[in-house]
Motif scaffolding. Structure first.
Motif, PDB file in Angstrom:
ATOM      1  N   SER A 132       0.830  -1.208   0.000  1.00 14.87           N
ATOM      2  CA  SER A 132       0.000   0.000   0.000  1.00 14.87           C
ATOM      3  C   SER A 132       0.865   1.260   0.000  1.00 14.87           C
ATOM      4  CB  SER A 132      -0.914   0.004   1.231  1.00 14.87           C
ATOM      5  OG  SER A 132      -1.793  -1.095   1.206  1.00 14.87           O
ATOM      6  N   THR A 133       0.319   2.310  -0.610  1.00 17.06           N
ATOM      7  CA  THR A 133       0.952   3.623  -0.583  1.00 17.06           C
ATOM      8  C   THR A 133      -0.098   4.648  -0.164  1.00 17.06           C
ATOM      9  OG1 THR A 133       0.401   4.065  -2.911  1.00 17.06           O
ATOM     10  CG2 THR A 133       2.520   2.997  -2.462  1.00 17.06           C
ATOM     11  N   THR A 134       0.342   5.873   0.080  1.00 16.93           N
ATOM     12  CA  THR A 134      -0.596   6.947   0.359  1.00 16.93           C
ATOM     13  C   THR A 134      -1.217   7.418  -0.947  1.00 16.93           C
ATOM     14  OG1 THR A 134       0.725   7.665   2.249  1.00 16.93           O
ATOM     15  CG2 THR A 134      -0.870   9.247   1.368  1.00 16.93           C
ATOM     16  N   ALA A 135      -2.532   7.531  -0.966  1.00 19.82           N
ATOM     17  CA  ALA A 135      -3.206   8.001  -2.176  1.00 19.82           C
ATOM     18  C   ALA A 135      -2.684   9.384  -2.548  1.00 19.82           C
ATOM     19  CB  ALA A 135      -4.714   8.048  -1.944  1.00 19.82           C
ATOM     20  N   SER A 136      -2.506   9.619  -3.843  1.00 20.31           N
ATOM     21  CA  SER A 136      -1.924  10.884  -4.298  1.00 20.31           C
ATOM     22  C   SER A 136      -2.728  12.093  -3.831  1.00 20.31           C
ATOM     23  CB  SER A 136      -1.820  10.893  -5.829  1.00 20.31           C
ATOM     24  OG  SER A 136      -0.915   9.911  -6.270  1.00 20.31           O
ATOM     25  N   HIS A 137      -4.081  11.957  -3.826  1.00 26.60           N
ATOM     26  CA  HIS A 137      -4.903  13.109  -3.452  1.00 26.60           C
ATOM     27  C   HIS A 137      -4.904  13.357  -1.942  1.00 26.60           C
ATOM     28  CE1 HIS A 137      -7.637   9.674  -3.066  1.00 26.60           C
ATOM     29  NE2 HIS A 137      -8.374  10.402  -2.253  1.00 26.60           N
ATOM     30  N   GLU A 138      -4.286  12.439  -1.173  1.00 26.92           N
ATOM     31  CA  GLU A 138      -4.186  12.617   0.273  1.00 26.92           C
ATOM     32  C   GLU A 138      -2.763  12.919   0.727  1.00 26.92           C
ATOM     33  OE1 GLU A 138      -7.820   9.652   1.683  1.00 26.92           O
ATOM     34  OE2 GLU A 138      -5.759   8.898   1.701  1.00 26.92           O
ATOM     35  N   ALA A 139      -1.797  12.823  -0.180  1.00 33.06           N
ATOM     36  CA  ALA A 139      -0.391  12.996   0.179  1.00 33.06           C
ATOM     37  C   ALA A 139       0.012  14.460   0.130  1.00 33.06           C
ATOM     38  CB  ALA A 139       0.486  12.192  -0.766  1.00 33.06           C
ATOM     39  N   GLY A 140       0.958  14.835   0.989  1.00 31.40           N
ATOM     40  CA  GLY A 140       1.551  16.155   0.915  1.00 31.40           C
ATOM     41  C   GLY A 140       2.435  16.251  -0.314  1.00 31.40           C
ATOM     42  N   GLN A 141       2.802  17.466  -0.684  1.00 31.49           N
ATOM     43  CA  GLN A 141       3.550  17.677  -1.912  1.00 31.49           C
ATOM     44  C   GLN A 141       4.849  16.878  -1.934  1.00 31.49           C
ATOM     45  OE1 GLN A 141       2.133  19.381  -4.367  1.00 31.49           O
ATOM     46  NE2 GLN A 141       3.804  18.790  -5.725  1.00 31.49           N
ATOM     47  N   GLY A 142       5.520  16.762  -0.796  1.00 30.90           N
ATOM     48  CA  GLY A 142       6.791  16.046  -0.758  1.00 30.90           C
ATOM     49  C   GLY A 142       6.654  14.569  -0.491  1.00 30.90           C
ATOM     50  N   ASP A 143       5.438  14.095  -0.264  1.00 30.56           N
ATOM     51  CA  ASP A 143       5.228  12.698   0.095  1.00 30.56           C
ATOM     52  C   ASP A 143       4.600  11.873  -1.019  1.00 30.56           C
ATOM     53  OD1 ASP A 143       6.150  13.237   2.702  1.00 30.56           O
ATOM     54  OD2 ASP A 143       4.159  13.960   3.293  1.00 30.56           O
ATOM     55  N   ARG A 144       4.433  12.464  -2.167  1.00 27.16           N
ATOM     56  CA  ARG A 144       3.767  11.745  -3.252  1.00 27.16           C
ATOM     57  C   ARG A 144       4.678  10.656  -3.802  1.00 27.16           C
ATOM     58  NH1 ARG A 144      -0.535  15.367  -6.549  1.00 27.16           N
ATOM     59  NH2 ARG A 144      -1.521  16.297  -4.726  1.00 27.16           N
ATOM     60  N   VAL A 145       4.051   9.556  -4.190  1.00 25.72           N
ATOM     61  CA  VAL A 145       4.781   8.428  -4.728  1.00 25.72           C
ATOM     62  C   VAL A 145       5.422   8.815  -6.059  1.00 25.72           C
ATOM     63  CG1 VAL A 145       2.792   7.472  -5.986  1.00 25.72           C
ATOM     64  CG2 VAL A 145       4.577   5.937  -5.144  1.00 25.72           C
TER      65      VAL A 145
END
Length: 217
Positions: A132-145
Protein backbone atom coordinates in the motif's frame (compact mmCIF):
# COMPACT_ATOMS: atom_id res chain seq x y z
CA UNK A 1 -29.40 6.54 -22.73
CA UNK A 2 -25.88 7.94 -22.25
CA UNK A 3 -25.01 11.47 -23.32
CA UNK A 4 -21.94 10.89 -25.48
CA UNK A 5 -18.95 12.99 -24.44
CA UNK A 6 -16.10 12.99 -26.94
CA UNK A 7 -12.63 12.10 -25.77
CA UNK A 8 -10.02 14.86 -25.87
CA UNK A 9 -6.35 14.10 -26.47
CA UNK A 10 -3.46 15.46 -24.44
CA UNK A 11 -1.36 17.54 -26.83
CA UNK A 12 1.32 20.21 -26.77
CA UNK A 13 -1.11 22.73 -25.28
CA UNK A 14 -1.92 20.55 -22.25
CA UNK A 15 1.05 18.21 -21.84
CA UNK A 16 2.89 20.64 -19.59
CA UNK A 17 0.24 20.10 -16.90
CA UNK A 18 1.22 16.40 -16.78
CA UNK A 19 5.00 16.48 -16.71
CA UNK A 20 5.66 12.73 -16.80
CA UNK A 21 4.05 12.48 -20.23
CA UNK A 22 6.13 12.64 -23.40
CA UNK A 23 5.24 13.68 -26.94
CA UNK A 24 5.02 9.98 -27.86
CA UNK A 25 2.30 9.23 -25.28
CA UNK A 26 -1.26 8.96 -26.56
CA UNK A 27 -3.55 9.87 -23.67
CA UNK A 28 -7.24 10.73 -23.78
CA UNK A 29 -9.73 12.09 -21.24
CA UNK A 30 -13.43 12.94 -20.93
CA UNK A 31 -13.63 15.78 -18.40
CA UNK A 32 -11.56 18.32 -16.50
CA UNK A 33 -11.24 18.11 -12.72
CA UNK A 34 -10.31 21.38 -11.03
CA UNK A 35 -7.60 21.01 -8.42
CA UNK A 36 -7.88 22.79 -5.06
CA UNK A 37 -11.67 22.87 -5.30
CA UNK A 38 -14.12 20.60 -3.49
CA UNK A 39 -16.99 18.48 -4.80
CA UNK A 40 -19.38 21.44 -5.00
CA UNK A 41 -17.27 23.28 -7.58
CA UNK A 42 -18.38 21.32 -10.65
CA UNK A 43 -20.15 18.18 -11.81
CA UNK A 44 -16.77 16.59 -12.57
CA UNK A 45 -15.39 17.41 -9.12
CA UNK A 46 -18.47 15.82 -7.59
CA UNK A 47 -18.12 12.75 -9.83
CA UNK A 48 -14.47 12.23 -8.86
CA UNK A 49 -15.20 12.85 -5.19
CA UNK A 50 -17.86 10.14 -5.25
CA UNK A 51 -15.60 7.80 -7.19
CA UNK A 52 -12.88 8.07 -4.54
CA UNK A 53 -15.09 7.23 -1.55
CA UNK A 54 -13.26 4.67 0.56
CA UNK A 55 -14.48 1.05 0.74
CA UNK A 56 -14.16 1.23 4.53
CA UNK A 57 -17.12 3.64 4.39
CA UNK A 58 -19.35 1.09 2.67
CA UNK A 59 -21.77 0.97 5.61
CA UNK A 60 -22.48 4.72 5.36
CA UNK A 61 -25.45 6.04 3.33
CA UNK A 62 -23.34 8.32 1.13
CA UNK A 63 -21.34 5.34 -0.18
CA UNK A 64 -24.22 4.63 -2.56
CA UNK A 65 -22.93 7.48 -4.73
CA UNK A 66 -19.70 5.59 -5.39
CA UNK A 67 -21.56 2.87 -7.28
CA UNK A 68 -23.43 5.51 -9.24
CA UNK A 69 -20.16 7.23 -10.16
CA UNK A 70 -18.58 3.95 -11.30
CA UNK A 71 -21.55 3.32 -13.57
CA UNK A 72 -21.46 6.84 -14.98
CA UNK A 73 -17.73 6.63 -15.75
CA UNK A 74 -17.92 3.17 -17.32
CA UNK A 75 -20.81 4.06 -19.58
CA UNK A 76 -19.33 7.42 -20.60
CA UNK A 77 -15.94 5.97 -21.51
CA UNK A 78 -17.53 3.07 -23.36
CA UNK A 79 -19.76 5.39 -25.39
CA UNK A 80 -16.80 7.59 -26.32
CA UNK A 81 -14.57 4.76 -27.57
CA UNK A 82 -14.57 3.18 -31.00
CA UNK A 83 -16.45 -0.16 -30.67
CA UNK A 84 -14.00 -1.82 -33.08
CA UNK A 85 -11.06 -0.81 -30.87
CA UNK A 86 -12.88 -1.96 -27.73
CA UNK A 87 -13.44 -5.29 -29.41
CA UNK A 88 -9.72 -6.02 -29.70
CA UNK A 89 -8.25 -3.99 -26.81
CA UNK A 90 -7.06 -5.24 -23.44
CA UNK A 91 -8.08 -2.73 -20.77
CA UNK A 92 -5.63 -2.59 -17.87
CA UNK A 93 -6.85 -0.71 -14.79
CA UNK A 94 -4.31 1.24 -12.76
CA UNK A 95 -4.13 -0.38 -9.29
CA UNK A 96 -5.47 1.66 -6.40
CA UNK A 97 -3.12 2.94 -3.73
CA UNK A 98 -3.97 0.11 -1.34
CA UNK A 99 -2.85 -3.52 -1.65
CA UNK A 100 -5.49 -6.26 -1.77
CA UNK A 101 -5.19 -7.03 1.97
CA UNK A 102 -5.97 -3.44 3.02
CA UNK A 103 -9.50 -2.44 4.22
CA UNK A 104 -9.53 0.34 1.64
CA UNK A 105 -8.45 -1.80 -1.32
CA UNK A 106 -10.46 -0.36 -4.20
CA UNK A 107 -11.20 -2.08 -7.50
CA UNK A 108 -13.16 0.88 -8.92
CA UNK A 109 -11.08 1.12 -12.08
CA UNK A 110 -11.54 -2.55 -12.90
CA UNK A 111 -15.29 -2.17 -12.38
CA UNK A 112 -15.34 0.87 -14.66
CA UNK A 113 -13.52 -1.07 -17.36
CA UNK A 114 -16.02 -3.93 -17.24
CA UNK A 115 -18.91 -1.54 -17.78
CA UNK A 116 -17.52 -0.03 -20.97
CA UNK A 117 -19.12 -2.59 -23.24
CA UNK A 118 -21.63 -5.45 -23.15
CA UNK A 119 -20.55 -8.17 -23.28
CA UNK A 120 -17.63 -7.02 -21.13
CA UNK A 121 -14.38 -6.24 -22.96
CA UNK A 122 -11.05 -7.95 -22.24
CA UNK A 123 -10.24 -6.50 -18.82
CA UNK A 124 -7.09 -7.74 -17.11
CA UNK A 125 -5.47 -6.45 -13.93
CA UNK A 126 -2.08 -7.22 -15.45
CA UNK A 127 -0.19 -4.93 -13.10
CA UNK A 128 -0.35 -5.80 -9.41
CA UNK A 129 0.85 -3.55 -6.58
CA UNK A 130 2.77 -5.36 -3.85
CA UNK A 131 2.23 -2.90 -0.99
CA UNK A 132 0.00 0.00 0.00
CA UNK A 133 0.95 3.62 -0.58
CA UNK A 134 -0.60 6.95 0.36
CA UNK A 135 -3.21 8.00 -2.18
CA UNK A 136 -1.92 10.88 -4.30
CA UNK A 137 -4.90 13.11 -3.45
CA UNK A 138 -4.19 12.62 0.27
CA UNK A 139 -0.39 13.00 0.18
CA UNK A 140 1.55 16.16 0.91
CA UNK A 141 3.55 17.68 -1.91
CA UNK A 142 6.79 16.05 -0.76
CA UNK A 143 5.23 12.70 0.09
CA UNK A 144 3.77 11.75 -3.25
CA UNK A 145 4.78 8.43 -4.73
CA UNK A 146 7.32 8.58 -7.57
CA UNK A 147 7.57 6.60 -10.79
CA UNK A 148 10.54 4.75 -9.31
CA UNK A 149 8.58 3.93 -6.13
CA UNK A 150 5.78 2.44 -8.19
CA UNK A 151 8.09 0.42 -10.42
CA UNK A 152 9.53 -1.16 -7.28
CA UNK A 153 6.00 -2.17 -6.24
CA UNK A 154 4.56 -3.15 -9.62
CA UNK A 155 4.69 -6.68 -11.01
CA UNK A 156 3.06 -8.31 -14.02
CA UNK A 157 0.52 -10.98 -13.13
CA UNK A 158 1.82 -13.75 -15.36
CA UNK A 159 -1.21 -15.95 -14.63
CA UNK A 160 -3.32 -13.72 -16.90
CA UNK A 161 -0.62 -12.48 -19.31
CA UNK A 162 -1.61 -14.89 -22.11
CA UNK A 163 -2.73 -14.44 -24.74
CA UNK A 164 -0.60 -11.40 -25.40
CA UNK A 165 -2.69 -8.24 -25.89
CA UNK A 166 -3.10 -6.80 -29.39
CA UNK A 167 -3.37 -3.28 -28.01
CA UNK A 168 -3.53 -1.96 -24.44
CA UNK A 169 -5.55 0.80 -22.82
CA UNK A 170 -4.28 1.89 -19.40
CA UNK A 171 -7.35 3.17 -17.54
CA UNK A 172 -7.35 5.55 -14.56
CA UNK A 173 -9.66 8.11 -13.02
CA UNK A 174 -7.65 11.35 -12.93
CA UNK A 175 -4.52 12.25 -14.88
CA UNK A 176 -2.43 14.50 -12.64
CA UNK A 177 1.36 14.49 -13.15
CA UNK A 178 1.17 11.23 -15.07
CA UNK A 179 3.18 9.31 -12.46
CA UNK A 180 1.03 6.18 -12.42
CA UNK A 181 0.62 6.19 -16.19
CA UNK A 182 4.38 6.43 -16.72
CA UNK A 183 5.06 3.54 -14.32
CA UNK A 184 2.29 1.42 -15.84
CA UNK A 185 3.47 2.14 -19.38
CA UNK A 186 7.06 1.24 -18.45
CA UNK A 187 6.05 -2.06 -16.84
CA UNK A 188 3.69 -3.09 -19.62
CA UNK A 189 5.97 -2.04 -22.48
CA UNK A 190 8.80 -4.09 -20.99
CA UNK A 191 6.60 -7.19 -20.79
CA UNK A 192 4.74 -6.67 -24.10
CA UNK A 193 7.19 -4.93 -26.45
CA UNK A 194 5.76 -3.48 -29.67
CA UNK A 195 2.16 -3.65 -28.37
CA UNK A 196 0.50 -0.22 -28.82
CA UNK A 197 -0.41 1.42 -25.50
CA UNK A 198 -2.71 4.38 -24.86
CA UNK A 199 -3.99 6.05 -21.70
CA UNK A 200 -7.70 6.53 -20.95
CA UNK A 201 -8.80 8.84 -18.15
CA UNK A 202 -12.12 9.92 -16.76
CA UNK A 203 -10.64 13.40 -16.24
CA UNK A 204 -7.46 15.37 -16.35
CA UNK A 205 -6.45 17.69 -13.53
CA UNK A 206 -6.51 21.40 -14.26
CA UNK A 207 -5.68 24.29 -11.96
CA UNK A 208 -8.05 27.05 -10.82
CA UNK A 209 -7.58 30.65 -11.86
CA UNK A 210 -6.89 31.63 -8.24
CA UNK A 211 -3.07 31.39 -7.82
CA UNK A 212 -3.41 31.43 -4.02
CA UNK A 213 -5.62 28.33 -3.86
CA UNK A 214 -4.15 25.29 -2.16
CA UNK A 215 -5.09 21.84 -0.87
CA UNK A 216 -7.03 19.06 -2.57
CA UNK A 217 -5.99 16.93 -5.52
Amino acid sequence: MVDVVRLSQIDETSRGDHYHLTAEDRCYYLYEYTSHRDYSFSATNQLISNLKKKPSQADQPHYWYKGQAIGTCGRALGAALNPAWLGIATLVPVPGSKATDHPDYDDRMERICRLMRQPAPDVRALVRQAASTTASHEAGQGDRVTVEDLLDLYAIDETIAAPAPQTIGIVDDVLTAGTHYRAMHTALAARFPNVPIIGLFVARRVFPDDPLAFGGL
